[in-house]
Design an enzyme around this catalytic site. Sequence first.
Site, short mmCIF file in Angstrom:
data_model
loop_
_atom_site.label_atom_id
_atom_site.label_comp_id
_atom_site.label_asym_id
_atom_site.label_seq_id
_atom_site.Cartn_x
_atom_site.Cartn_y
_atom_site.Cartn_z
CG HIS A 142 -1.68 1.28 1.39
ND1 HIS A 142 -2.65 1.71 0.51
CD2 HIS A 142 -1.60 2.24 2.35
CE1 HIS A 142 -3.14 2.87 0.93
NE2 HIS A 142 -2.52 3.23 2.04
NE ARG A 151 5.65 10.20 -1.15
CZ ARG A 151 4.69 9.70 -0.37
NH1 ARG A 151 3.74 10.49 0.07
NH2 ARG A 151 4.68 8.44 -0.02
CD GLU A 210 -6.80 1.20 7.92
OE1 GLU A 210 -6.53 1.06 9.13
OE2 GLU A 210 -6.65 2.28 7.30
CD GLN A 249 -5.79 10.93 2.63
OE1 GLN A 249 -6.78 10.34 2.20
NE2 GLN A 249 -4.68 10.30 2.95
CE LYS A 262 -6.84 8.50 5.71
NZ LYS A 262 -6.81 7.13 5.18
CB SER A 266 -13.43 4.84 11.11
OG SER A 266 -12.72 6.05 11.01
#
Lengths: 424, 424
Positions: A142, A151, A210, A249, A262, A266
Amino acid sequence: MQITANNPSRKSWLEVSSNSDFPIQNIPFGVFLTKDNVMTIGSRIGEYAIDLSALHQLGYFKDIELVDDVFLQDRLNDFIAHGKGIWRQVRNRIADLFDIENAKLQNKKKHRNQIIYDVQDIEMHLPVNVGDYTDFYSSKEHATNVGTIFRDPDNALLPNWLHLPVGYHGRSSSIVPTGKNIHRPYGQSKPAGAEKPVFGPSKLVDFELEMAFITTDVNKLGERIAIENAEDYIFGLVLFNDWSARDIQAWEYVPLGPFLGKSFASTISPWIVTLDALEPFRIESPKQDPKPFEYLQQIGANSFDIQLETFIKPENSDENLVTKSNFKYMYWTMAQQLTHHTSNGCNVRAGDMMGSGTISGPTPDSYGSMLELSWRGTKPIKLSDGSERKFINDNDTVIMRGTCKNKDVKIGFGECSSKLLPAL
Amino acid sequence: MQITANNPSRKSWLEVSSNSDFPIQNIPFGVFLTKDNVMTIGSRIGEYAIDLSALHQLGYFKDIELVDDVFLQDRLNDFIAHGKGIWRQVRNRIADLFDIENAKLQNKKKHRNQIIYDVQDIEMHLPVNVGDYTDFYSSKEHATNVGTIFRDPDNALLPNWLHLPVGYHGRSSSIVPTGKNIHRPYGQSKPAGAEKPVFGPSKLVDFELEMAFITTDVNKLGERIAIENAEDYIFGLVLFNDWSARDIQAWEYVPLGPFLGKSFASTISPWIVTLDALEPFRIESPKQDPKPFEYLQQIGANSFDIQLETFIKPENSDENLVTKSNFKYMYWTMAQQLTHHTSNGCNVRAGDMMGSGTISGPTPDSYGSMLELSWRGTKPIKLSDGSERKFINDNDTVIMRGTCKNKDVKIGFGECSSKLLPAL
């Protein structure tokens, strides 16, 4: 003390279908509201929920050192604070009481009626009051994918990544249990090529596949723990969808990290599967190179073989499997994450929750977010109803499932499911 | 309802010295342990602590809609959840009861003995159970200094900074009250020029001069609030030392923000000074250019004139004033911070705490951290005992104070003080 609850030859006198996530070898812990409007701590076997406060009141735990009202609560924190020895005794006892060889409870119809509910008749709530929630970033695949997308493909992993489990503090208040639907968040973002930011509903809402572990009291402020002891402080795990608004984000996160991208929600699965129950599914974690600092070094099988799936279900349509991953892909183990977390003396308490970070596997069909699966929207995913997804649409339900299987037994986590409603 | 407690002509029948932070116009809220080992919620006038649970039990609040045991608790969360109307009634009532013109309590020696303690005889505890702690980064001078030191003097402010109050989630568990000493943290860092990181005690422990506000329940998950209403959800403020290990922070914080470089400890002053008490000290915040998005626009005086000081006291030596700053320098107001925080639907609860970020002023003697004061260690600060400081040494005590003054009255925050003990 032995984990007798895990005995693979046990069968329960409660009916359990062969594909259930909750055979008698699971015995997870959760919090539910009964049809009589009582909030209680419970467990589950097959399609039955077990009221632990009723079991306790009827004396079935009387030789275990438990506070009287420990199960008649709306959160598991106090029970978790009792520590590993007590969790194990209680779980073993529940397995014994529901074992087909044991007549004690099986023959007491009156007691059974006070204790056992059809899972259709209960409402699952948040299992713990999360004091602090930390999210790690521990899947190498990830971190590499995200580094490549945002990037530099040639230096996708940042210099610190292989030396420590990178993590950040998350928001506790917006953690919700499965079934609670959420709204598309508003926020600031800066569209590609635009001169100025805009404010409005996020256009790039994503899931992150997750898992999260829940701790008991670990240490006092200022103290560190040894990695050999770290697992003793981990109560269990849940599935965790770390909803992310990629456009919010991207604009906000430099230099202090993710915030409102975020914290709008959740979602967690409601039954905490104990680390004890996962014991038969231990597996080695990926080899670490370079060798970590001594305080993070471990030997043996320190990860768990948990198969993970994520589905997108559009409104009035079918579930579409969009990714298959596995907890074992995590480069940093839970023990390393927790030990690192206390390495500066930060105190960790009962009910704290630590997310793994998005769990991506090595192949494109095992990536743990739409950002990676659609490669930032350049490779849309085709669904069974003919529509395409780059990110999550309004009224899509995102469903995560996790299971462990060996030749003897299958145990699972149930569902982590939440629908994305339109912006308010 | 009027804030009658603020009447500047009031005097108390309790003795208050003219330079006290706690005249009858303050009436802050805190939690303390009495010499009889009872934990209670209280207030303070001069050098006297007032036991609010005793006042309540004796009937002095009986016409105010309060839960019976609201003050016989070890945290203020439940009281704060009562909302602004109740806070104001209680504060006005306390001011009335201790007003020199009011004989009601003044003449009841037996009651007074149950209610009033010498502050020397009590122990202050953490005033709230902080559910979630958020730290902002709202001083333009601080963000500019840090950007200049670490990145690029020509582009010191990042592109998002003038459009939104940048913030991040912090760690709640390690927030401690004044007087609790802390240990120098261990951690990973990468010394300048080194090929590999090292693990050991931090070499660059710093303070950050901040204030933090404490909220009541603001919104349900998914809802946003209007900026006009934001201040109604702010209970009050404390001084806040956001201890920072600069070397740990520099190595770990890319790309997800500060983590263990901050979470080893944060110290707060124990008396929460209400927003009501600060009302006479309103002042305009700095002009915002560019004009913020509509959801962040405010008119009027939305900041507060609070003079802030930080002192370093080496072991067995004197206090050295190292910086003088002011809360009014904050570019983003508390109302803007809170409104932005809920702009994505994130729910904010009673007892949540939001830090301002380091409060630096425009001149070098008003910078809010050693990083800025010593310009990353290049300009050491000389102390009265002849020693120099680039950062904080073992056994140094860092003391923060804050006061508001006008021609009629001075109110203050007491002390936020903590000694840095050597690494364990």
